[in-house]
Design an enzyme around this catalytic site. Structure first.
Site, PDB file in Angstrom:
ATOM      1  CB  THR A   1      -0.918   0.018   1.244  1.00  0.00           C
ATOM      2  OG1 THR A   1      -1.564  -1.242   1.360  1.00  0.00           O
ATOM      3  CG2 THR A   1      -1.952   1.101   1.161  1.00  0.00           C
TER       4      THR A   1
ATOM      5  NE  ARG B   1       5.053   0.009   5.337  1.00  0.00           N
ATOM      6  CZ  ARG B   1       4.059   0.800   5.688  1.00  0.00           C
ATOM      7  NH1 ARG B   1       3.157   0.388   6.543  1.00  0.00           N
ATOM      8  NH2 ARG B   1       3.940   2.008   5.178  1.00  0.00           N
TER       9      ARG B   1
ATOM     10  CB  SER C   1       4.146   3.691   8.207  1.00  0.00           C
ATOM     11  OG  SER C   1       3.205   4.663   8.507  1.00  0.00           O
ATOM     12  CG  HIS C   2       1.075   1.605  11.010  1.00  0.00           C
ATOM     13  ND1 HIS C   2       1.237   1.784   9.658  1.00  0.00           N
ATOM     14  CD2 HIS C   2       0.372   0.464  11.158  1.00  0.00           C
ATOM     15  CE1 HIS C   2       0.638   0.800   9.012  1.00  0.00           C
ATOM     16  NE2 HIS C   2       0.113  -0.012   9.899  1.00  0.00           N
TER      17      HIS C   2
ATOM     18  CE  LYS D   1       5.433   5.172   4.221  1.00  0.00           C
ATOM     19  NZ  LYS D   1       4.487   6.063   4.911  1.00  0.00           N
TER      20      LYS D   1
ATOM     21  CG  ASP E   1       2.445   7.176  11.835  1.00  0.00           C
ATOM     22  OD1 ASP E   1       2.735   8.372  11.716  1.00  0.00           O
ATOM     23  OD2 ASP E   1       2.447   6.382  10.874  1.00  0.00           O
TER      24      ASP E   1
ATOM     25  CG  ASP F   1       5.713   7.472   8.492  1.00  0.00           C
ATOM     26  OD1 ASP F   1       4.765   7.210   9.239  1.00  0.00           O
ATOM     27  OD2 ASP F   1       5.631   7.393   7.253  1.00  0.00           O
TER      28      ASP F   1
ATOM     29  CG  ASP G   1       2.202   8.647   7.462  1.00  0.00           C
ATOM     30  OD1 ASP G   1       2.136   8.081   8.567  1.00  0.00           O
ATOM     31  OD2 ASP G   1       2.466   8.041   6.398  1.00  0.00           O
ATOM     32  NE  ARG G   2      -0.999   4.620   9.427  1.00  0.00           N
ATOM     33  CZ  ARG G   2      -1.626   3.466   9.318  1.00  0.00           C
ATOM     34  NH1 ARG G   2      -2.364   3.017  10.312  1.00  0.00           N
ATOM     35  NH2 ARG G   2      -1.520   2.749   8.230  1.00  0.00           N
TER      36      ARG G   2
ATOM     37  CB  THR H   1      -6.827   1.312   0.919  1.00  0.00           C
ATOM     38  OG1 THR H   1      -8.120   1.152   1.478  1.00  0.00           O
ATOM     39  CG2 THR H   1      -5.804   1.449   2.036  1.00  0.00           C
TER      40      THR H   1
ATOM     41  CD  GLU I   1      -5.883   6.310   3.153  1.00  0.00           C
ATOM     42  OE1 GLU I   1      -6.078   5.294   2.496  1.00  0.00           O
ATOM     43  OE2 GLU I   1      -4.756   6.684   3.517  1.00  0.00           O
ATOM     44  CD  GLU I   2      -9.258   2.235   7.508  1.00  0.00           C
ATOM     45  OE1 GLU I   2      -9.177   1.925   8.700  1.00  0.00           O
ATOM     46  OE2 GLU I   2      -8.390   1.933   6.668  1.00  0.00           O
ATOM     47  CB  SER I   3      -5.630   3.531   8.056  1.00  0.00           C
ATOM     48  OG  SER I   3      -5.345   4.331   6.919  1.00  0.00           O
TER      49      SER I   3
ATOM     50  CE  LYS J   1      -1.263   7.601   6.460  1.00  0.00           C
ATOM     51  NZ  LYS J   1      -0.623   6.923   5.352  1.00  0.00           N
TER      52      LYS J   1
ATOM     53  NE  ARG K   1      -5.897  -2.977   7.182  1.00  0.00           N
ATOM     54  CZ  ARG K   1      -4.994  -3.253   8.126  1.00  0.00           C
ATOM     55  NH1 ARG K   1      -5.364  -3.879   9.227  1.00  0.00           N
ATOM     56  NH2 ARG K   1      -3.716  -2.927   7.957  1.00  0.00           N
TER      57      ARG K   1
END
Ligand code: G16
Length: 543
Positions: A18, A22, A113-114, A126, A278, A280, A282-283, A345, A364-366, A377, A497
């Site tokens: 996504t 990773r 990321s997370h 990334k 998070d 990095d 972005d969240r 997504t 996004e929901e995440s 983000k 999910r």
């Protein structure tokens, strides 16, 4: 430095998920693994000779090794310039901003990321292109194909890594290396987007708590919240970036935030909210007195209150959300008489819409939200949106939410994750489910009826490219939805999910029993035949 060409056996598993490549640290630390991927990136982008590269990262375990390989290869292959953050740290949104601001040709972001960090954790790279946007699938697919065939790469022996502890320039074998204070540059950007004076005055009366989760945003929070907004340091938690994030997944959902939860208890009414970001940066997470704010509600509320945020005021022409994100945003968009785009997504799908100014807010929901100031983000930006609204309105997080739901109704939303499934079994289950979808139309459960069911296919409205099969959704008219897809960010097995959404139009009326989001998930488990295919009966995590 002594340039050399090393022969290798190609790696067959360097397809981006996504958001970037990773893998576990164990996989990444195999000899030649990083170098092979980086060579494939350089080859697909043409070459690195004469180009400017920005190298960011969240400081997770294995960053030093990967960074040294990338700098060595970029210098060996003739890069003109490399930008780096002080101590090698730079958040994903800051990198997205600075790639464009500084005119870099592309950026490599060392982060998973997370995902958890440390020797047993995950690592990732990334790739962001020259507008700061995550590389689209056509590019990541070409990199994967190139990596599958790569038989050598170019690097130098006797490379000495330059120090990243101070900002400044050096020249190494003809390549300029510039270490920048990305925190100050990012805070300057925020000063142009928000009313920092109003926020500072508000925080003086009602401070907030912020948990950096030992990720990259610690130094940004110090610059932005402490130095520029005057928030005392005692309200800032877990500021020091650590290679293993202190042993917890740097994923800002309440399960991973015991320190913030305890501090919220301790400070009670004296703080306006709790927030976190998070690994990095972005969240984000917003936590009010009555619990954390669903990212779907947060997105809709920010859209509805855009007039209270300087960088969004009078500018919203369109908004966007990923398809599993609840339709709370759609209702606000209809009310504002603007378009709401639905994408697969992955932030990369928003980039084109943002570049052409079709949308100015997406999420996004995440736990991701961003505007058109960057092509990622942006967790701290999302937190500042909330602070600006609180400062202007004088209302609390919970009062704002209650008002929002009274006007637009409430989209109850939940995500159910089934972790480490056997990948082949999970794929077969979804394929078989997808073939049966038509037969579910008309199915009733209580007073909910399935009105439509299908695969989510996306056609970009600008370049008309088609991205098929991004997940499955079952619609119960406007009232409810079930969505399911496989995660693209895990590193072991497959993660299913299931997302469920139920619109309570009149919040004065009680919610039906049993609780609808859980009832819909149980229905989905049955329709998927999850137990039969994957041997699972219940979710490993519910958010
Ligand atoms: C990445 C993407 C997001 C996406 C998220 C969840 O986030 O950038 O756009 O929503 O993954 O992906 P999945 O459901 O496939 O695990 P991040 O923060 O991990 O880079």
């Amino acid at each position: 430095m002594r340039p050399t060409t090393l022969s290798i056996a190609a790696f067959q598993d360097q397809r981006a998920g996504t958001s970037g490549l990773r893998q576990s640290v164990a996989r990444f630390s195999q000899p030649h693994y990083v170098a092979a991927f980086v060579q494939a990136v350089f080859d697909v982008l043409g070459h690195v000779r004469g180009k400017t590269l920005l190298l960011a990262g969240d400081g997770r375990y294995f960053s030093d090794e990967a960074r040294a390989i990338i700098i060595n290869m970029a210098i060996t292959q003739g890069a003109a310039k490399i930008y780096l953050g002080k101590d090698g740290l730079m958040s994903t949104p800051a990198a997205s901003f600075l790639i464009r601001e500084l005119g870099a040709d592309f950026g490599l972001l060392l982060t998973a990321s997370h995902n958890p960090g440390g020797v047993k954790g995950d690592f990732g790279i990334k790739l962001n292109l020259k507008h700061g946007e995550p590389a689209p699938e056509a590019v990541t697919e070409a990199i994967y194909q190139r990596a599958c065939q790569l038989d050598s790469y170019h690097i130098s022996e006797a490379f000495i890594m330059p120090s990243l502890q101070e900002c400044g320039h050096t020249v190494l074998a003809g390549t300029e290396i510039e270490v920048i204070d990305s925190c100050a540059l990012y805070a300057d950007l925020c000063a142009r987007l928000f009313d920092l004076d109003a926020i500072a005055a508000f925080l003086k009366k009602k401070p907030m708590l912020f948990d950096a989760m030992h990720g990259v945003t610690g130094p940004y929070a110090l610059e932005l919240f402490h130095r520029r907004l005057g928030l005392p340091r005692e309200y800032l938690l877990n500021l020091e970036p650590l290679p293993d994030f202190g042993g917890r997944a740097p994923d800002p959902n309440p399960h991973n935030l015991p320190d913030l939860a305890a501090a919220l208890q301790q400070y009670g009414e004296r703080v306006c909210l709790g927030a976190a970001s998070d690994g990095d940066g972005d969240r984000y997470l917003i936590w009010g007195r009555d619990g954390f704010v669903s990212p779907c509600d947060s997105l809709a509320l920010i859209a509805a209150n855009a007039g209270r945020i300087p960088c969004l005021r009078g500018r919203l022409r369109g908004v966007a959300r990923s398809f599993p994100t609840s339709r709370a945003l759609d209702i606000v968009a209809a009310h504002l008489n603007i378009l709401c785009y639905e994408t697969p997504t992955g932030w990369k799908f928003f980039a084109n819409l943002l570049d052409h100014n079709l949308v100015q807010l997406c999420g996004e929901e995440s736990f991701g939200m961003g505007g058109n100031h960057v092509r990622e983000k942006d967790g701290l930006w999302a937190i500042l949106c909330w602070l600006n609204i609180l400062a202007v309105s004088g209302e609390s997080v919970d009062e704002l939410l209650a008002k929002h739901w009274a006007i637009f109704g409430r989209h109850h939303f939940a995500r159910f994750d089934y972790i480490d499934l056997e990948p082949e079994a999970a794929r077969t289950m979804l394929e078989d489910f997808s073939r049966k979808l038509d037969s579910f139309i008309g199915y009733r459960e209580g007073d909910l009826t399935i009105t439509n069911a299908g695969n989510f296919n996306y056609r970009d409205p600008l370049n008309h490219s088609l991205t098929p099969n991004q997940g499955i959704q079952l619609l119960f008219g406007e009232r409810a939805r079930i969505m399911c897809r496989l995660s693209g960010t895990g590193t072991t097995g497959a993660t299913l999910r299931i997302y469920t959404e139920f619109w309570q139009q009149d919040v004065e009326k009680p919610l039906p029993k049993p609780e609808p989001t859980t009832m819909l998930a149980i229905m989905a488990e049955g329709m998927l035949n999850l137990k039969h295919y994957c041997g699972r009966q219940q979710a490993d995590a519910i958010t």
